[in-house]
Write a protein that holds these residues in place. Structure first.
Motif, mmCIF file in Angstrom:
data_model
loop_
_atom_site.group_PDB
_atom_site.id
_atom_site.type_symbol
_atom_site.label_atom_id
_atom_site.label_comp_id
_atom_site.label_asym_id
_atom_site.label_seq_id
_atom_site.Cartn_x
_atom_site.Cartn_y
_atom_site.Cartn_z
ATOM 1 N N VAL A 56 0.805 -1.333 -0.002
ATOM 2 C CA VAL A 56 -0.115 0.013 0.106
ATOM 3 C C VAL A 56 0.949 1.197 -0.012
ATOM 4 O O VAL A 56 0.505 2.179 -0.685
ATOM 5 C CB VAL A 56 -1.052 0.059 1.315
ATOM 6 C CG1 VAL A 56 -1.611 1.310 1.466
ATOM 7 C CG2 VAL A 56 -2.011 -1.187 1.080
ATOM 8 N N VAL A 57 2.108 1.058 0.571
ATOM 9 C CA VAL A 57 2.811 2.500 1.016
ATOM 10 C C VAL A 57 3.613 2.459 -0.461
ATOM 11 O O VAL A 57 3.916 3.615 -1.019
ATOM 12 C CB VAL A 57 3.881 2.005 2.067
ATOM 13 C CG1 VAL A 57 4.731 3.184 2.138
ATOM 14 C CG2 VAL A 57 3.160 1.838 3.329
ATOM 15 N N ILE A 58 4.032 1.618 -1.115
ATOM 16 C CA ILE A 58 4.534 1.495 -2.484
ATOM 17 C C ILE A 58 3.616 2.328 -3.526
ATOM 18 O O ILE A 58 3.965 3.013 -4.152
ATOM 19 C CB ILE A 58 5.188 0.220 -2.764
ATOM 20 C CG1 ILE A 58 6.048 -0.330 -2.062
ATOM 21 C CG2 ILE A 58 5.591 0.000 -4.011
ATOM 22 C CD1 ILE A 58 6.608 -1.858 -2.066
ATOM 23 N N ARG A 59 2.755 1.471 -3.597
ATOM 24 C CA ARG A 59 1.563 2.379 -4.538
ATOM 25 C C ARG A 59 1.304 3.697 -4.097
ATOM 26 O O ARG A 59 1.017 4.610 -5.257
ATOM 27 C CB ARG A 59 0.227 1.265 -4.419
ATOM 28 C CG ARG A 59 -0.850 1.728 -5.396
ATOM 29 C CD ARG A 59 -0.337 1.300 -6.734
ATOM 30 N NE ARG A 59 -1.385 1.815 -7.875
ATOM 31 C CZ ARG A 59 -2.073 0.721 -8.517
ATOM 32 N NH1 ARG A 59 -1.798 -0.405 -8.539
ATOM 33 N NH2 ARG A 59 -2.991 1.177 -9.514
ATOM 34 N N ALA A 60 1.070 3.946 -3.047
ATOM 35 C CA ALA A 60 0.947 5.454 -2.385
ATOM 36 C C ALA A 60 1.992 6.340 -3.051
ATOM 37 O O ALA A 60 1.627 7.446 -3.749
ATOM 38 C CB ALA A 60 0.775 5.701 -1.089
ATOM 39 N N ARG A 61 3.438 5.954 -2.833
ATOM 40 C CA ARG A 61 4.408 6.659 -3.414
ATOM 41 C C ARG A 61 4.196 6.911 -4.862
ATOM 42 O O ARG A 61 4.700 7.899 -5.458
ATOM 43 C CB ARG A 61 5.619 5.994 -3.202
ATOM 44 C CG ARG A 61 6.345 6.411 -1.885
ATOM 45 C CD ARG A 61 7.419 5.555 -1.432
ATOM 46 N NE ARG A 61 8.621 6.075 -2.336
ATOM 47 C CZ ARG A 61 9.876 6.668 -1.881
ATOM 48 N NH1 ARG A 61 9.927 6.613 -0.583
ATOM 49 N NH2 ARG A 61 10.797 6.987 -2.572
ATOM 50 N N GLU A 63 1.641 6.854 -6.471
ATOM 51 C CA GLU A 63 0.402 7.692 -7.144
ATOM 52 C C GLU A 63 0.455 8.845 -6.287
ATOM 53 O O GLU A 63 -0.406 9.902 -6.390
ATOM 54 C CB GLU A 63 -0.863 6.968 -6.783
ATOM 55 C CG GLU A 63 -0.847 5.884 -7.782
ATOM 56 C CD GLU A 63 -2.100 5.032 -8.033
ATOM 57 O OE1 GLU A 63 -2.927 5.255 -7.052
ATOM 58 O OE2 GLU A 63 -2.224 4.287 -9.021
ATOM 59 N N SER A 64 1.619 9.401 -5.572
ATOM 60 C CA SER A 64 1.619 10.645 -4.793
ATOM 61 C C SER A 64 0.400 10.966 -3.903
ATOM 62 O O SER A 64 -0.336 11.950 -4.192
ATOM 63 C CB SER A 64 1.732 11.733 -5.839
ATOM 64 O OG SER A 64 2.782 11.604 -6.587
ATOM 65 N N GLN A 69 -4.819 7.335 2.005
ATOM 66 C CA GLN A 69 -5.601 7.504 0.873
ATOM 67 C C GLN A 69 -5.739 6.690 0.033
ATOM 68 O O GLN A 69 -6.556 6.185 -0.559
ATOM 69 C CB GLN A 69 -4.892 8.891 0.057
ATOM 70 C CG GLN A 69 -5.184 10.292 0.816
ATOM 71 C CD GLN A 69 -4.454 11.261 0.419
ATOM 72 O OE1 GLN A 69 -3.430 11.259 -0.176
ATOM 73 N NE2 GLN A 69 -5.164 12.519 0.107
ATOM 74 N N THR A 70 -4.509 5.819 -0.008
ATOM 75 C CA THR A 70 -4.525 4.735 -1.043
ATOM 76 C C THR A 70 -5.357 3.460 -0.623
ATOM 77 O O THR A 70 -6.077 3.153 -1.274
ATOM 78 C CB THR A 70 -3.083 4.270 -1.342
ATOM 79 O OG1 THR A 70 -2.348 5.433 -1.629
ATOM 80 C CG2 THR A 70 -2.744 2.988 -2.231
ATOM 81 N N ALA A 71 -5.098 3.162 0.554
ATOM 82 C CA ALA A 71 -6.208 2.309 0.936
ATOM 83 C C ALA A 71 -7.472 2.570 1.158
ATOM 84 O O ALA A 71 -8.264 1.756 0.971
ATOM 85 C CB ALA A 71 -5.495 1.799 2.485
ATOM 86 N N ASP A 72 -7.834 3.841 1.279
ATOM 87 C CA ASP A 72 -9.233 4.211 1.459
ATOM 88 C C ASP A 72 -9.847 4.139 -0.130
ATOM 89 O O ASP A 72 -10.892 3.510 -0.384
ATOM 90 C CB ASP A 72 -9.319 5.525 1.812
ATOM 91 C CG ASP A 72 -9.234 5.812 3.247
ATOM 92 O OD1 ASP A 72 -9.532 4.944 3.963
ATOM 93 O OD2 ASP A 72 -9.072 7.070 3.757
ATOM 94 N N LEU A 73 -9.064 4.706 -0.974
ATOM 95 C CA LEU A 73 -9.471 4.796 -2.351
ATOM 96 C C LEU A 73 -9.714 3.372 -2.835
ATOM 97 O O LEU A 73 -10.685 3.096 -3.433
ATOM 98 C CB LEU A 73 -8.353 5.440 -3.345
ATOM 99 C CG LEU A 73 -8.491 5.050 -4.716
ATOM 100 C CD1 LEU A 73 -9.589 6.305 -5.171
ATOM 101 C CD2 LEU A 73 -7.258 5.495 -5.652
ATOM 102 N N TYR A 74 -8.534 2.493 -2.827
ATOM 103 C CA TYR A 74 -8.939 1.086 -3.304
ATOM 104 C C TYR A 74 -9.706 -0.104 -2.405
ATOM 105 O O TYR A 74 -10.313 -0.659 -2.769
ATOM 106 C CB TYR A 74 -7.372 0.322 -3.608
ATOM 107 C CG TYR A 74 -6.825 1.143 -4.727
ATOM 108 C CD1 TYR A 74 -7.208 1.110 -5.961
ATOM 109 C CD2 TYR A 74 -5.341 1.863 -4.521
ATOM 110 C CE1 TYR A 74 -6.708 1.688 -6.946
ATOM 111 C CE2 TYR A 74 -4.877 2.474 -5.318
ATOM 112 C CZ TYR A 74 -5.457 2.249 -6.672
ATOM 113 O OH TYR A 74 -4.913 2.936 -7.917
#
Ligand SMILES: [Zn+2]
Ligand SMILES: [Zn+2]
Length: 524
Positions: A56-61, A63-64, A69-74
Motif C-alpha cells: 500500500v505504501v509503495i502504491r501510494a508513493r 501515485e503521490s 488515501q491509497t487504502a481508502d481509495l482502493y
C-alpha cells in the motif's frame, strides 16, 4: 449439513480488485454462502481489508497519495466491485476504521510474547542506504531462497514458502532499484518448530487439496522456520513494546486477531471452525502460522475445518498481478459483461487445482451462450405457453418422448450440483458444466417436441420443460443470483430454493406465466 463460518482472504487495497481475485476466493466463497442459505442454513461469510501491507505504501508513493488515501481509495473500489458482482459478506473488517482492531491486535501480540511464543532476536535485514529505509515484504525484490523464482520479501508467490527477508537472494530496493545491504536489527520472531506435533495433528483433520497437503509434508521434512513478525516501519499496528516503538506487526500475523474480529463474539465461535478461501500463495501462513497463533492465544479456539485453495489465474499466459499492473479489473470485466455472466465465466474457468486462463473474448462467449442457449430456450418456452395455453400452466402431467430420461438426467444433475456446492465435493468448474448440460438437454427435448401434432402432447412437453425451468432457477441460484431470481419470479416460485428431492416438481396447473421482454440470465 451444518452452517459454516466462511472466510475469504482479506485483499490488499493497493490496486483495483481484478478478475483473478474474483475467480479465486471471492465468488467461490459467495457461492458456498448462497448454497447454504438456500438449504435453509445460516452461514456467516466474512472478510476484511489487508490495509497494513507495505504494498500500500509503495502504491501510494507511485501515485503521490498518502498510504491512508491509497487504502481508502482502493478499499472502497474493492467493496464496490464485490457489490456489483453480487459477492456479499456479513462482515468486512476495516483495520484502520475499526477502533477495536489495533488494541486487540496489540493485546494478541503481548499475550504471545508473555507466553514465550514470540521472541526478540537480532538478525540481518536488507537496508537501502540510498533511500535510508529498511527493506522487507514488498520493498525488497530478489529471488526466493527456496525455489529461486523472482520474489519479494516475506513469502514467495510461486512456492508459498516464507522467508525472513534477509534470506532473499540478490536483494534490491523496490524504491530505487539499487542493491540492498544487510544490516543487523533486533526484531520479533515466532519460531514454528516447537508446534510441529500440534500442527501435524491439525493437518490430519483439516480438509485441504493435495498441493497444500504436500506443502505441509515439505514443511515437516525440511523443518518449520522462524517467522519474522515485526519490521521497522511506521505503517501498520505498532509493536506495543518499549525499545521497539519504531516497528509494526507483520500484517500476516495481524490476520489471526483480524479473523477473530471478523467473527465478532469471541465466546461464541463456531465449534467446527471455519472454511477458509485463499490462494495458494497464502497457503503457508493460512495452514501453519495462523493456526499456531490461534493455539497460542487461546488453546480452545476452533481451528479451520477446511481450506478451499485456488491457484493463479493467468492473463495472456502469465499470472494476474496488481504490483506489475498485468490485469483486467473487475470493473472492466463488469463493463464488458453482466454480473451473472462474469460469475459464471470465472467459475467455469476457476483455477481449481491448476492454473487457468482468462480472456475477454472467452467472457463474451459465456455472455453469448447464456443469451442463446439459456434465454433462447426460456423465451421460446414462454412464447409457446402463450400461444398454446393462453399463458397458464396447463393441467397436464409432464410427459413425452424422452421425458423419463430427461427427468432422470435432471435429477442426477441436481444431486451432482449439491455435491459440487458442498464443502466436501466443492468444485465450481464442475457445477457450471452441469448447469450448461441441464440447459442443453432440455433444449434438445424442446426441439424434438416442437414437431408434435397433438396439442395434448405439446402441452405435456411444456409442463415437462417448466419442471426443468423451475429446478434450474434453484440450481443456478448460487452461481447466478440475478438470472435465477428473475426466472423464479417469472415462474411464480417464491418458496423453497433447496436442491433437495422436491426440486423437480411440476408447477401448479392454472398458474399464470406473464411473458417478459427482459433477458433472464446474463443481464444486470
Ligand atoms: Zn519460492
Ligand atoms: Zn532504495
Amino acid at each position: 449439513m451444518r452452517p459454516d463460518w466462511i472466510t475469504a482472504t482479506p485483499p490488499t487495497p493497493n490496486g483495483n480488485l481484478h478478475v483473478g481475485h474474483l475467480a479465486g476466493p471471492y465468488v467461490a466463497a459467495d457461492v458456498l454462502r448462497r448454497f447454504q442459505v438456500a438449504e435453509g442454513l445460516r452461514p456467516k461469510c466474512t472478510t476484511g481489508m489487508d490495509d497494513h501491507q507495505n504494498y500500500v505504501v509503495i502504491r501510494a508513493r507511485e501515485e503521490s497519495l498518502s498510504p491512508d488515501q491509497t487504502a481508502d481509495l482502493y478499499g472502497a473500489e474493492i467493496t464496490e466491485v464485490w457489490q456489483r458482482a453480487d459477492v456479499e459478506f456479513d462482515r468486512i473488517t476495516c483495520p484502520r476504521a475499526d477502533p477495536e482492531y489495533t488494541p486487540f491486535a496489540q493485546r494478541f501480540f503481548l499475550k504471545l510474547m508473555s507466553s514465550g511464543a514470540v521472541v526478540a532476536k537480532r538478525r540481518a535485514l536488507p537496508h537501502c542506504d540510498r533511500c535510508s529505509t529498511w527493506l522487507f515484504d514488498g520493498l525488497v525484490a530478489g529471488r526466493c531462497p527456496h525455489c529461486g523464482t523472482p520474489s519479494y520479501g516475506g513469502m514467495c508467490e510461486a512456492c508459498s514458502w516464507p522467508n525472513d527477508c534477509q534470506e532473499i537472494t540478490d536483494p534490491t530496493c523496490r524504491l530505487c532499484d539499487g542493491p540492498a545491504t544487510l544490516r543487523e536489527i533486533e526484531r520479533f520472531f515466532l519460531p514454528l518448530q516447537p508446534y510441529e506435533a500440534e500442527l501435524s495433528s491439525f493437518w490430519e483433520q483439516v480438509e485441504m487439496p493435495p498441493r497444500v497437503e504436500s506443502l505441509c509434508e515439505d514443511m515437516l521434512s525440511k523443518g518449520l522456520p522462524e517467522i519474522a513478525i515485526s519490521h521497522p516501519s511506521n505503517w501498520g499496528v505498532p509493536v506495543p513494546v518499549d525499545g521497539f516503538r519504531g516497528q509494526t506487526i507483520l500484517p500476516l500475523f495481524e490476520m489471526a486477531p483480524g479473523f477473530l474480529l471478523q467473527w465478532g463474539e469471541l465466546d461464541d465461535l463456531p465449534a467446527q471452525g471455519s472454511v477458509n478461501f485463499f490462494g495458494f500463495d497464502n497457503a503457508y501462513f493460512q495452514v501453519a502460522l495462523i493456526p499456531v497463533l490461534f493455539m497460542q492465544f487461546e488453546p480452545d479456539l476452533p481451528l479451520p475445518r477446511a481450506f478451499v485453495v485456488n491457484e493463479f489465474f493467468r492473463l495472456e499466459g502469465s499470472k494476474f498481478s496488481t504490483s506489475r499492473r498485468h490485469l483486467v479489473t473487475g470493473a472492466e470485466a463488469l463493463a464488458a459483461a453482466s454480473s451473472d455472466a462474469l460469475r459464471f465465466h470465472v467459475l467455469a474457468n476457476r483455477p481449481h487445482g491448476r492454473q487457468t486462463d482468462f480472456s475477454l473474448s472467452g467472457l463474451a462467449d459465456t455472455q453469448r451462450r447464456l443469451e442463446e442457449n439459456w434465454n433462447g430456450w426460456l423465451q421460446r418456452l414462454v412464447a409457446q405457453l402463450q400461444t398454446e395455453c393462453a399463458g397458464f400452466v396447463p393441467a397436464e402431467q409432464p410427459d413425452g418422448y424422452g421425458w423419463p430420461a430427461l427427468a432422470r438426467r435432471s435429477q442426477r444433475a441436481l444431486e451432482d450440483l449439491r455435491d459440487s456446492y458442498s464443502v466436501r465435493g466443492f468444485d465450481l468448474r464442475r457445477a457450471t458444466v452441469t448447469l450448461d448440460q441441464m440447459v442443453e438437454a432440455v433444449n434438445e427435448f424442446a426441439f424434438l417436441h416442437a414437431h408434435c401434432q397433438s396439442a395434448r402432447e405439446r402441452q405435456q412437453s411444456i409442463v415437462a420443460q417448466l419442471v426443468v425451468a423451475s429446478a434450474l432457477a434453484k440450481a443456478s441460484a448460487p452461481v447466478m443470483p440475478r438470472g435465477s431470481r428473475r426466472l423464479a419470479e417469472l415462474l411464480g416460485d417464491g418458496g423453497t430454493s433447496s436442491l433437495g428431492p422436491t426440486a423437480l416438481t411440476p408447477l401448479p396447473a392454472g398458474r399464470p406465466i406473464t411473458p417478459t421482454d427482459e433477458p433472464l440470465f446474463g443481464a444486470d
